[in-house]
Design an enzyme around this catalytic site. Sequence first.
Site, short mmCIF file in Angstrom:
data_model
loop_
_atom_site.label_atom_id
_atom_site.label_comp_id
_atom_site.label_asym_id
_atom_site.label_seq_id
_atom_site.Cartn_x
_atom_site.Cartn_y
_atom_site.Cartn_z
N THR A 144 0.88 -1.18 0.19
CA THR A 144 0.06 -0.12 -0.25
C THR A 144 0.84 1.15 -0.12
O THR A 144 1.98 1.01 0.46
CB THR A 144 -0.94 0.26 1.33
OG1 THR A 144 -0.09 0.10 2.38
CG2 THR A 144 -1.89 -1.36 1.13
N ASP A 145 0.26 2.39 -0.60
CA ASP A 145 1.03 3.53 -0.47
C ASP A 145 0.60 4.55 0.58
O ASP A 145 -0.29 4.22 1.42
CB ASP A 145 0.71 4.24 -1.85
CG ASP A 145 -0.79 4.64 -2.18
OD1 ASP A 145 -1.51 4.75 -1.14
OD2 ASP A 145 -1.05 4.96 -3.55
N ALA A 146 0.82 5.79 0.79
CA ALA A 146 0.63 6.61 1.89
C ALA A 146 -0.90 6.99 1.86
O ALA A 146 -1.24 7.59 3.03
CB ALA A 146 1.47 8.16 1.70
N GLY A 170 -2.94 4.53 1.70
CA GLY A 170 -3.55 3.20 2.43
C GLY A 170 -4.14 2.44 1.39
O GLY A 170 -4.85 1.49 1.62
N ILE A 171 -3.97 2.61 -0.14
CA ILE A 171 -4.24 1.91 -1.06
C ILE A 171 -3.19 1.24 -1.71
O ILE A 171 -2.16 1.34 -1.94
CB ILE A 171 -5.20 2.56 -2.07
CG1 ILE A 171 -4.54 3.70 -2.75
CG2 ILE A 171 -6.59 3.16 -1.54
CD1 ILE A 171 -5.28 4.58 -3.88
#
Length: 146
Positions: free
Chosen positions: A27-29, A31-32
């Site tokens: 996930t990225d910053a 949250g996905i």
Amino acid sequence: MRLSVEPTTSPADYEFTHQIRVRFVETDAMGIVHHSNYLAYFEEARVAFLAHVGHPFTEWRDAGLESPVLESFVTYRQPLHFDDVITVHLSLATVTRATFQMAYLVTVGSDDERLAHATGVTVHGCTTNGGRPTRLPAWLAEMGTR
């Protein structure tokens, strides 16, 4: 462009499924799941499919063959999140003498209510370990004619 497949959002159109649980590191910053991870999901499903049909990728390598990705395409429909259990639906789509295409559908949910999160296609060539183009293995060419 070699891509000639239009993947559908209907799970019934795919011959193989593989489940994966989304890891936090994917996930990225926001949250996905980062967009680059979808190709890794496709690869994991592709390797599982080859094992399922009795021709694991290690067999290819032992025979001196590789199947490099020549093109890839992904349509992102809904975001994936940490801990989602995704199902990657896969179908062998188009086969020529030296290339093959696979179509993918990524869903989340139960069998009676699956939500499409992404579709995609990968186009593969066939080369020797030395990188020279060669024909596909006969068993794969035969699968493409079914």
